[in-house]
Design a protein around this motif. Structure first.
Motif, PDB file in Angstrom:
ATOM      1  N   CYS A  93      -5.225 -14.984 -18.602  1.00 44.71           N
ATOM      2  CA  CYS A  93      -6.163 -15.447 -17.575  1.00 44.71           C
ATOM      3  C   CYS A  93      -7.612 -15.432 -18.084  1.00 44.71           C
ATOM      4  O   CYS A  93      -7.918 -14.764 -19.069  1.00 44.71           O
ATOM      5  N   PRO A  94      -8.505 -16.144 -17.395  1.00 45.16           N
ATOM      6  CA  PRO A  94      -9.935 -16.103 -17.758  1.00 45.16           C
ATOM      7  C   PRO A  94     -10.520 -14.705 -17.581  1.00 45.16           C
ATOM      8  O   PRO A  94      -9.915 -13.845 -16.928  1.00 45.16           O
ATOM      9  N   ILE A  95     -11.699 -14.494 -18.152  1.00 43.31           N
ATOM     10  CA  ILE A  95     -12.396 -13.212 -18.020  1.00 43.31           C
ATOM     11  C   ILE A  95     -12.534 -12.822 -16.543  1.00 43.31           C
ATOM     12  O   ILE A  95     -12.845 -13.660 -15.706  1.00 43.31           O
ATOM     13  N   ARG A  96     -12.264 -11.549 -16.249  1.00 44.41           N
ATOM     14  CA  ARG A  96     -12.315 -10.933 -14.920  1.00 44.41           C
ATOM     15  C   ARG A  96     -11.037 -11.173 -14.120  1.00 44.41           C
ATOM     16  O   ARG A  96     -10.880 -10.604 -13.045  1.00 44.41           O
ATOM     17  N   PHE A  97     -10.135 -11.991 -14.626  1.00 38.82           N
ATOM     18  CA  PHE A  97      -8.911 -12.294 -13.886  1.00 38.82           C
ATOM     19  C   PHE A  97      -7.680 -11.866 -14.676  1.00 38.82           C
ATOM     20  O   PHE A  97      -7.719 -11.720 -15.888  1.00 38.82           O
ATOM     21  N   ARG A  98      -6.575 -11.679 -13.952  1.00 38.65           N
ATOM     22  CA  ARG A  98      -5.305 -11.272 -14.557  1.00 38.65           C
ATOM     23  C   ARG A  98      -4.150 -11.816 -13.723  1.00 38.65           C
ATOM     24  O   ARG A  98      -4.349 -12.339 -12.617  1.00 38.65           O
ATOM     25  N   VAL A  99      -2.942 -11.686 -14.250  1.00 40.13           N
ATOM     26  CA  VAL A  99      -1.745 -12.074 -13.500  1.00 40.13           C
ATOM     27  C   VAL A  99      -1.489 -11.017 -12.429  1.00 40.13           C
ATOM     28  O   VAL A  99      -1.579  -9.820 -12.706  1.00 40.13           O
ATOM     29  N   PRO A 100      -1.178 -11.412 -11.209  1.00 43.14           N
ATOM     30  CA  PRO A 100      -0.977 -10.422 -10.139  1.00 43.14           C
ATOM     31  C   PRO A 100       0.292  -9.597 -10.337  1.00 43.14           C
ATOM     32  O   PRO A 100       1.257 -10.051 -10.953  1.00 43.14           O
ATOM     33  N   THR A 101       0.290  -8.403  -9.779  1.00 36.99           N
ATOM     34  CA  THR A 101       1.510  -7.600  -9.721  1.00 36.99           C
ATOM     35  C   THR A 101       2.406  -8.165  -8.619  1.00 36.99           C
ATOM     36  O   THR A 101       1.972  -8.965  -7.782  1.00 36.99           O
ATOM     37  N   LYS A 102       3.642  -7.698  -8.592  1.00 34.55           N
ATOM     38  CA  LYS A 102       4.557  -8.185  -7.556  1.00 34.55           C
ATOM     39  C   LYS A 102       4.046  -7.797  -6.168  1.00 34.55           C
ATOM     40  O   LYS A 102       4.145  -8.594  -5.219  1.00 34.55           O
ATOM     41  N   ASN A 103       3.481  -6.606  -6.027  1.00 35.95           N
ATOM     42  CA  ASN A 103       2.992  -6.174  -4.715  1.00 35.95           C
ATOM     43  C   ASN A 103       1.815  -7.016  -4.245  1.00 35.95           C
ATOM     44  O   ASN A 103       1.686  -7.319  -3.048  1.00 35.95           O
ATOM     45  N   GLU A 104       0.937  -7.392  -5.185  1.00 43.02           N
ATOM     46  CA  GLU A 104      -0.221  -8.215  -4.826  1.00 43.02           C
ATOM     47  C   GLU A 104       0.203  -9.597  -4.371  1.00 43.02           C
ATOM     48  O   GLU A 104      -0.313 -10.127  -3.373  1.00 43.02           O
ATOM     49  N   LEU A 105       1.144 -10.202  -5.070  1.00 42.09           N
ATOM     50  CA  LEU A 105       1.582 -11.546  -4.692  1.00 42.09           C
ATOM     51  C   LEU A 105       2.379 -11.526  -3.390  1.00 42.09           C
ATOM     52  O   LEU A 105       2.227 -12.414  -2.541  1.00 42.09           O
ATOM     53  N   VAL A 106       3.190 -10.512  -3.208  1.00 46.71           N
ATOM     54  CA  VAL A 106       3.954 -10.378  -1.960  1.00 46.71           C
ATOM     55  C   VAL A 106       3.018 -10.242  -0.769  1.00 46.71           C
ATOM     56  O   VAL A 106       3.218 -10.860   0.288  1.00 46.71           O
ATOM     57  N   ALA A 107       1.964  -9.427  -0.900  1.00 42.16           N
ATOM     58  CA  ALA A 107       1.034  -9.189   0.209  1.00 42.16           C
ATOM     59  C   ALA A 107       0.385 -10.469   0.699  1.00 42.16           C
ATOM     60  O   ALA A 107       0.096 -10.614   1.895  1.00 42.16           O
ATOM     61  N   GLU A 108       0.172 -11.416  -0.203  1.00 40.66           N
ATOM     62  CA  GLU A 108      -0.505 -12.671   0.152  1.00 40.66           C
ATOM     63  C   GLU A 108       0.457 -13.753   0.636  1.00 40.66           C
ATOM     64  O   GLU A 108       0.024 -14.762   1.181  1.00 40.66           O
ATOM     65  N   THR A 109       1.752 -13.557   0.438  1.00 39.82           N
ATOM     66  CA  THR A 109       2.706 -14.652   0.669  1.00 39.82           C
ATOM     67  C   THR A 109       3.879 -14.248   1.563  1.00 39.82           C
ATOM     68  O   THR A 109       3.775 -14.285   2.777  1.00 39.82           O
ATOM     69  N   VAL A 110       4.978 -13.839   0.964  1.00 41.90           N
ATOM     70  CA  VAL A 110       6.201 -13.557   1.728  1.00 41.90           C
ATOM     71  C   VAL A 110       6.119 -12.265   2.523  1.00 41.90           C
ATOM     72  O   VAL A 110       6.919 -12.046   3.438  1.00 41.90           O
ATOM     73  N   GLY A 111       5.150 -11.405   2.198  1.00 42.69           N
ATOM     74  CA  GLY A 111       5.036 -10.131   2.906  1.00 42.69           C
ATOM     75  C   GLY A 111       4.030 -10.120   4.037  1.00 42.69           C
ATOM     76  O   GLY A 111       3.841  -9.092   4.692  1.00 42.69           O
ATOM     77  N   TYR A 112       3.381 -11.252   4.285  1.00 41.71           N
ATOM     78  CA  TYR A 112       2.384 -11.321   5.355  1.00 41.71           C
ATOM     79  C   TYR A 112       3.079 -11.164   6.704  1.00 41.71           C
ATOM     80  O   TYR A 112       4.069 -11.854   6.986  1.00 41.71           O
ATOM     81  N   THR A 113       2.591 -10.260   7.552  1.00 39.25           N
ATOM     82  CA  THR A 113       3.309  -9.935   8.785  1.00 39.25           C
ATOM     83  C   THR A 113       2.571 -10.318  10.070  1.00 39.25           C
ATOM     84  O   THR A 113       3.142 -10.239  11.151  1.00 39.25           O
ATOM     85  N   LYS A 114       1.330 -10.738   9.957  1.00 41.65           N
ATOM     86  CA  LYS A 114       0.585 -11.079  11.174  1.00 41.65           C
ATOM     87  C   LYS A 114       0.834 -12.533  11.580  1.00 41.65           C
ATOM     88  O   LYS A 114       1.542 -13.275  10.903  1.00 41.65           O
TER      89      LYS A 114
END
Length: 202
Positions: free
Chosen positions: A94-115
């Motif tokens: 990834c570019p400077i300051r960025f990285r590949v997300p962990t599984k927990n980070e990606l889940v929180a934004e997508t399939v794990g959203y509960t509201k």
């Protein structure tokens, strides 16, 4: 900036020329990365194939490695590649300051959203291709590149994003979804290739 967690993400997949304007916008599909590999040329959809499993994870070649569940015979637990994809100094994928997300980070934004879904803000639980595009990440149906044979398939009907999280021997975690078969955090072969979306790291 995520309306769900407040974290910052790139607005497009690595290698994409623009942010998505639809779920089948080919200009936003981006590149197809085998899990844990750097941008060495293998990620391009037109890259040539090799049937030789490599014995390193750095300075290898620009070919897409096929025939195996993992493209390298070293780093069997995936720990080294997790660290490599987690770098924020620009020497990872990834570019400077960025990285590949962990599984927990990606889940929180997508399939794990509960509201309750808020399409206007992009706070949307990912349950299929339609909601993947309605989500603020605007994830497309980019398909995948098969690690066993090297062909790209399922474009316009399936999408996904890698995480930096390994999952046992030969496997790693990634978000996968389709037009009619739901969505989830799945375990895929490390030789398979899907896009990457980077999150700001700390």
């Amino acid at each position: 900036t995520s309306p769900i967690t407040g974290k910052k993400w790139l607005d497009r997949n690595l290698g994409a020329t623009q942010a998505c304007t639809s779920s089948i916008d080919r200009a936003c599909y981006g590149d197809y990365y085998q899990w844990g590999r750097l941008a060495d040329g293998h990620e391009k959809a037109s890259s040539s194939l090799s049937t030789v499993e490599v014995t390193d994870i750095l300075n290898i070649n620009n070919k897409f490695i096929t025939r195996y569940k993992d493209w390298t015979s070293t780093d069997t637990k995936g720990n080294v590649r997790t660290v490599q994809w987690s770098r924020i100094d620009g020497k990872g994928v990834c570019p400077i300051r960025f990285r590949v997300p962990t599984k927990n980070e990606l889940v929180a934004e997508t399939v794990g959203y509960t509201k309750k879904n808020n399409i206007t803000k992009g706070a949307v639980k990912v349950t299929n291709s339609e909601t993947a595009y309605q989500n603020f990440l605007r994830i497309s149906n980019s398909g995948f590149r098969d690690g066993l044979i090297g062909s790209i398939g399922e474009q316009e009907s399936l999408g996904g994003l890698w995480t930096s999280s390994a999952d046992g021997t030969n496997h790693a975690k990634g978000l996968m979804f389709s037009t009619n078969a739901g969505a989830g955090l799945d375990s895929g072969y490390r030789s398979d290739a899907i896009p990457i979306r980077c999150i700001e790291g700390k």
